[in-house]
Design a protein around this motif. Structure first.
Motif, PDB file in Angstrom:
ATOM      1  N   GLN A  35       0.850  -1.191   0.000  1.00 52.71           N
ATOM      2  CA  GLN A  35       0.000   0.000   0.000  1.00 52.71           C
ATOM      3  C   GLN A  35       0.886   1.242   0.000  1.00 52.71           C
ATOM      4  O   GLN A  35       1.909   1.275   0.680  1.00 52.71           O
ATOM      5  CB  GLN A  35      -0.885  -0.011   1.234  1.00 52.71           C
ATOM      6  N   HIS A  49      -3.107   0.686  -3.605  1.00 54.98           N
ATOM      7  CA  HIS A  49      -2.384  -0.534  -3.249  1.00 54.98           C
ATOM      8  C   HIS A  49      -2.201  -1.435  -4.467  1.00 54.98           C
ATOM      9  O   HIS A  49      -2.985  -1.388  -5.409  1.00 54.98           O
ATOM     10  CB  HIS A  49      -3.077  -1.290  -2.112  1.00 54.98           C
ATOM     11  N   VAL A  70       3.325  -1.039   4.094  1.00 60.63           N
ATOM     12  CA  VAL A  70       2.773   0.280   3.767  1.00 60.63           C
ATOM     13  C   VAL A  70       3.937   1.245   3.575  1.00 60.63           C
ATOM     14  O   VAL A  70       4.787   1.386   4.448  1.00 60.63           O
ATOM     15  CB  VAL A  70       1.835   0.799   4.883  1.00 60.63           C
TER      16      VAL A  70
END
Length: 129
Positions: A35, A49, A70
Motif C-alpha cells: 500500500q 495498493h 505500507v
C-alpha cells in the motif's frame, strides 16, 4: 495524458500490467499487498495498493484491508520514482519513504515487483506530473 495518481492513471497502470499478464512471471506463489500513502499531491493525499498473487496483479485506489507493507511518501518522491529518476531503495535509505510492515517478505518478492516496474515503464511518457 493521465495525471499521475489520478483515477485515470491507476486505470492506465492496470491496463499496462494486464498487457504483460500473458507472459510467465514472477508472481507464481506470491501473495503480497503493498500500500502507498502519498501526501501532498495535486489533488491532495492519495492512497492506493498493489496486490500480487497467483491470480495476477491488481492496482487499486484506496486502502487495502490486509497490506503486507505500507509505504508513506510525499508526492515529489513518488513522482521521482515513477519517472525513473529515483529508486525506491534510495528513497528508503535516505528517509524519503517510511515503511511499515513485513519488509523482509517484500524483499523476498523483489523479482515480482521488478516485473511490475517494467510493465509501468511505458506509461511514463504518457503521464503528466
Amino acid at each position: 495524458m493521465p495525471r499521475y495518481l489520478s483515477p485515470e492513471w491507476l486505470e492506465a497502470a492496470q491496463r499496462a500490467i494486464d498487457a504483460r499478464a500473458s507472459r510467465p512471471g514472477a508472481a507464481a506463489g506470491v501473495d503480497i499487498v503493498v500500500q502507498h500513502v502519498v501526501g501532498g499531491g495535486v489533488d491532495g493525499d492519495v492512497t492506493y495498493h498493489v496486490r500480487v498473487a497467483d491470480d495476477g496483479v491488481s492496482i487499486r485506489e484506496g486502502e487495502a484491508p490486509d497490506p503486507t507493507v505500507v509505504f508513506s511518501e510525499d508526492y515529489a518522491t513518488a513522482a521521482a520514482i515513477s519517472r525513473g529518476e529515483l529508486s525506491a531503495q534510495s528513497a528508503f535509505i535516505t528517509g524519503r519513504i517510511k515503511v511499515h510492515g513485513d519488509l523482509p517478505r517484500l524483499v523476498e518478492q523483489s523479482r515480482a515487483f521488478g516485473e511490475i516496474e517494467d510493465a509501468l515503464a511505458g506509461l511514463r511518457s504518457e503521464t503528466s506530473y
